[in-house]
Design a protein around this motif. Structure first.
Motif, PDB file in Angstrom:
ATOM      1  N   LEU A 504      14.192  -1.912  26.559  1.00  0.00           N
ATOM      2  CA  LEU A 504      14.198  -1.023  27.545  1.00  0.00           C
ATOM      3  C   LEU A 504      13.013   0.208  27.451  1.00  0.00           C
ATOM      4  O   LEU A 504      12.711   0.411  28.861  1.00  0.00           O
ATOM      5  CB  LEU A 504      15.718  -0.794  28.204  1.00  0.00           C
ATOM      6  CG  LEU A 504      16.401  -1.716  28.232  1.00  0.00           C
ATOM      7  CD1 LEU A 504      17.730  -1.607  28.710  1.00  0.00           C
ATOM      8  CD2 LEU A 504      15.666  -2.954  29.046  1.00  0.00           C
ATOM      9  N   ARG A 505      12.956   0.845  26.474  1.00  0.00           N
ATOM     10  CA  ARG A 505      11.292   1.376  26.212  1.00  0.00           C
ATOM     11  C   ARG A 505      11.619   3.539  27.123  1.00  0.00           C
ATOM     12  O   ARG A 505      11.813   3.553  27.708  1.00  0.00           O
ATOM     13  CB  ARG A 505       9.853   1.287  27.658  1.00  0.00           C
ATOM     14  CG  ARG A 505       9.430  -0.018  26.528  1.00  0.00           C
ATOM     15  CD  ARG A 505       7.899  -0.039  27.217  1.00  0.00           C
ATOM     16  NE  ARG A 505       7.432  -1.151  26.525  1.00  0.00           N
ATOM     17  CZ  ARG A 505       6.461  -1.282  25.225  1.00  0.00           C
ATOM     18  NH1 ARG A 505       7.185  -0.327  25.024  1.00  0.00           N
ATOM     19  NH2 ARG A 505       6.029  -1.741  24.958  1.00  0.00           N
ATOM     20  N   TYR A 506      13.383   3.032  27.494  1.00  0.00           N
ATOM     21  CA  TYR A 506      13.862   4.713  26.958  1.00  0.00           C
ATOM     22  C   TYR A 506      13.739   5.471  26.534  1.00  0.00           C
ATOM     23  O   TYR A 506      13.111   5.055  25.393  1.00  0.00           O
ATOM     24  CB  TYR A 506      15.839   4.561  27.336  1.00  0.00           C
ATOM     25  CG  TYR A 506      16.143   3.308  28.600  1.00  0.00           C
ATOM     26  CD1 TYR A 506      15.183   3.253  28.821  1.00  0.00           C
ATOM     27  CD2 TYR A 506      18.132   3.585  28.138  1.00  0.00           C
ATOM     28  CE1 TYR A 506      16.522   2.403  30.121  1.00  0.00           C
ATOM     29  CE2 TYR A 506      18.335   2.784  28.950  1.00  0.00           C
ATOM     30  CZ  TYR A 506      17.992   2.638  29.862  1.00  0.00           C
ATOM     31  OH  TYR A 506      18.569   1.507  31.427  1.00  0.00           O
ATOM     32  N   ASN A 507      13.207   6.624  27.333  1.00  0.00           N
ATOM     33  CA  ASN A 507      13.078   7.909  26.590  1.00  0.00           C
ATOM     34  C   ASN A 507      13.475   8.458  25.704  1.00  0.00           C
ATOM     35  O   ASN A 507      15.010   7.973  25.428  1.00  0.00           O
ATOM     36  CB  ASN A 507      11.944   8.820  27.102  1.00  0.00           C
ATOM     37  CG  ASN A 507      13.022   9.440  28.470  1.00  0.00           C
ATOM     38  OD1 ASN A 507      14.080   9.399  28.132  1.00  0.00           O
ATOM     39  ND2 ASN A 507      12.295   9.826  29.743  1.00  0.00           N
ATOM     40  N   ALA A 508      13.292   9.739  24.861  1.00  0.00           N
ATOM     41  CA  ALA A 508      13.972   9.676  23.778  1.00  0.00           C
ATOM     42  C   ALA A 508      15.294  11.167  24.064  1.00  0.00           C
ATOM     43  O   ALA A 508      16.390  10.873  23.745  1.00  0.00           O
ATOM     44  CB  ALA A 508      13.581  11.298  22.820  1.00  0.00           C
ATOM     45  N   THR A 509      15.179  11.403  25.165  1.00  0.00           N
ATOM     46  CA  THR A 509      16.035  12.578  25.967  1.00  0.00           C
ATOM     47  C   THR A 509      17.001  11.714  26.328  1.00  0.00           C
ATOM     48  O   THR A 509      18.648  11.546  26.067  1.00  0.00           O
ATOM     49  CB  THR A 509      15.476  12.666  27.460  1.00  0.00           C
ATOM     50  OG1 THR A 509      14.513  14.241  27.018  1.00  0.00           O
ATOM     51  CG2 THR A 509      17.294  13.664  28.388  1.00  0.00           C
TER      52      THR A 509
END
Length: 631
Positions: A504-509
């Motif tokens: 889902l392309r969630y970011n590192a945070t």
């Protein structure tokens, strides 16, 4: 965690939690007259988030005690002990039992009277998740939810993720915003999401009237079947004048308010001593009866509108009353409009089992598709959620309405809140039977053995007597006995869900929030959302080039060979590769690929449904297939 010994009484400290000196002793591994290796049994409350919005709280809020009834009803449905002679005003009399009747239970209160439209705050929900995880529970049953949102903004999705990765199954309600499509909530794939359907028990109460036909034919007795749990009844076969509430309004009331029997909208001069026909909608069903009662009416017939169709609910009305289907309502309104002096009577409610067709999907049950991740079918399952009898608090009336001063030990309630604990109870049983199974394996076992047919051998219908679909019932209606021995399961672990979030392309945070620390997503070949090893298979926006979905199944039964059989969605060709899976040992896993090729875009442009079944001749491992062609 710890639990106070059965030989020692526990005094409520007002906090609904284990006294701090006991907890400290347990944390140190000490044994102070109680066992530190037993699970906590008790009740706790969490309201700091609520207080931040509501301001200083009355001391009465600082308790886990159920003043509403919802928590008592749902928890007893999930794991209540058998109680003989349970009934609502004598109706449905029998032995009431929760789904996991010998389970130990813990209650976590997170909901309170509404503030700015909110009752349950994420801060409190997450605090309760933390406590439940620390307390060592095995199953969490959450009959609550909100509007669908991205998983990183959804407190239930975040809390349930951390619970599931620790082996705790989380079951949630799909919501009560049906029958419109795209209304389901609790959409995360690690949540087990339940819709609501009926059971084969009715509480019939008839509205009976004489309808004059052509002169030569005379009169015909018409009996329209409704549902009711009215504790008061009218004399048998004594006719009363009938009146359409739309024609019984006060001079200053709108026709719409009168038609809906809103409190204060009816004219006592027109209503007194009559049976009033009200239309369902806007206000509470029982409140409409109170409006009729306040105006001096003798009884009420509540007619469904088109949106609620055949979904009639047995309510504990405050006067003789019955609720009828939409089409029967049209017949009754036709009689009222064609007869100068319409009369009739309402029969005393009864309890009848073995009704057909059952189950059918409740009109209120929220439906798919999943508006956050369309590749994940939601709801997952459906279970009994209409006129469910379970325990109730003495602190509230059976109708949850202020004017109702009655108190009951058991109550009949409807909603996906009621279907959720039915599934939770089954999950608890499977957790006991197969303690080595993950939450995903348990979910798979229940989904792949669910029934899509009713007790007439036909596809489960919706409340309008039309065939329902996986958007309504998910994989089907829960079948506990079949789920015990599913043969194969679709299993999932931490990495699968984390890679799903990566897809889902969630970011590192955000990934760190779910993982509890940094997580490195796959680099060269990232996992596709469509390849999450889910028990249902959904392909959306399928182009002329086709689409694929990869799955793997684990053998949880005897060694054997399984063959794939496909019911193709309309307008779609489906190929399973390989189509034969041979298992030599328990625990062995095999992968396969499902390919979709649209052959008729017109038939598959909205959504088209089919099924994949793996069978060894004894077990039938069924997965819904849902396909939508590119527009």
């Amino acid at each position: 965690m710890c639990v106070w010994p059965e030989s020692e009484s526990f005094k409520d400290d007002g906090l609904g939690s284990v006294p701090s000196h006991w907890k400290g002793a347990c944390d140190k591994g000490q044994d102070h007259k109680f066992s530190c290796n037993r699970k906590l049994i008790g009740a706790r409350f969490f309201n700091k988030g609520y207080a931040a919005a509501a301001g200083a709280l009355n001391a009465s809020m600082n308790t886990p005690r159920d003043m509403d009834g919802h928590g008592t009803h749902t928890l007893s449905t999930a794991a209540g002990s058998p109680v003989p002679g349970a009934s609502v005003f004598g109706f449905g009399n029998g032995t009431a039992s929760g789904g996991s009747p010998r389970a130990r239970v813990a209650a976590y209160r997170v909901c309170y009277p509404p503030v700015n439209g909110s009752e349950c705050f994420d801060a409190d929900i997450l605090a309760a998740f933390d406590a439940a995880i620390h307390d060592g529970v095995h199953v969490l049953s959450l009959s609550l939810g909100g509007d669908p949102s991205n998983y990183f903004d959804d407190g239930i999705a975040i809390g349930s993720f951390h619970a599931v990765r620790r082996g705790i199954a989380v079951v949630c309600s799909a919501g009560n915003s049906g029958p419109a499509l795209g209304t389901a909530s609790n959409l995360a794939p690690w949540i087990f999401t339940t819709g609501a359907s009926t059971m084969d028990r009715d509480f019939p109460s008839y509205i009976v009237f004489e309808h004059r036909k052509a002169m030569a034919a005379g009169k015909s007795i018409i009996k329209l079947k409704g549902q009711s749990l009215s504790m008061t009844t009218l004399p048998e076969k004594t006719s009363y004048k009938l009146i359409d509430s739309a024609k019984a309004g006060l001079a200053n009331a709108t026709t719409k308010d009168a038609q809906l029997c809103m409190i204060g909208a009816l004219d006592p001069a027109k209503v007194k001593g009559k049976i009033v026909v009200c239309l369902r909608g806007i206000s509470a069903r029982v409140a409409k009866g109170e409006a009729v009662k306040q105006a001096g009416g003798a009884g009420m017939v509540l007619a469904n509108d088109a949106s609620t169709g055949n979904e009639i609910i047995a309510d504990a009305h405050v006067l003789p009353a019955t609720q009828i289907k939409y089409r029967d309502g049209l017949r009754l309104y036709s009689y009222l409009n064609s007869t100068k002096n319409p009369t009739g009577f309402i029969t005393k409610p009864a309890t009848v089992v073995g009704t057909k067709p059952a189950p059918f999907l409740a009109a209120f049950s929220s439906q798919g598709p999943n508006i956050i991740t369309p590749e994940i079918l939601k709801p997952d399952i459906t279970a009994p959620g209409v006129s469910v009898i379970a325990a109730w608090t003495r602190a509230n009336s059976p109708t949850d309405l202020a004017f109702d001063l009655r108190r009951v030990a058991f109550n009949s309630e409807s909603g996906t809140s009621m279907s959720c604990p039915h599934v939770s109870g089954v999950v608890g049983l499977l957790r006991t039977l197969h303690p080595e199974w993950s939450p995903a394996a348990i979910k798979s076992a229940i989904m792949t053995t669910a029934l899509e047919m009713d007790n007439k051998g036909e596809l489960i219908l919706n409340a309008s007597s039309l065939p329902s679909s996986p958007f309504g019932f998910g994989a089907g209606h829960v079948s506990p006995a079949r789920a015990m021995n599913p043969g194969l399961v679709y299993d999932l672990g931490d990495a699968d869900y984390l890679d799903f979030l990566c897809a889902l392309r969630y970011n590192a945070t955000v990934m760190a929030m779910f993982n509890g620390g940094p997580y490195t997503c796959p680099g060269e070949a990232p996992r596709r959302v469509a390849d999450l090893n889910y028990p249902s298979i959904t392909a959306v926006n399928v182009t002329a080039a086709g689409a694929t979905a990869r799955r793997r199944v684990k053998n949880v039964g005897r060694p054997g060979t399984y063959w794939a059989f496909v019911t193709e969605p309309a307008g779609v060709d489906v190929t399973v590769t390989p189509s034969i899976l041979e298992f030599h040992a328990k625990g062995e896993e095999k992968g396969f690929e499902v390919s979709f090729q649209v052959n008729n875009a017109a038939l598959a442009k909205d959504y088209s449904f089919g099924a994949l079944v793996w069978t060894n001749g004894k077990q039938f491992v069924r997965s819904p297939l849902v396909v939508k062609a590119m527009a």
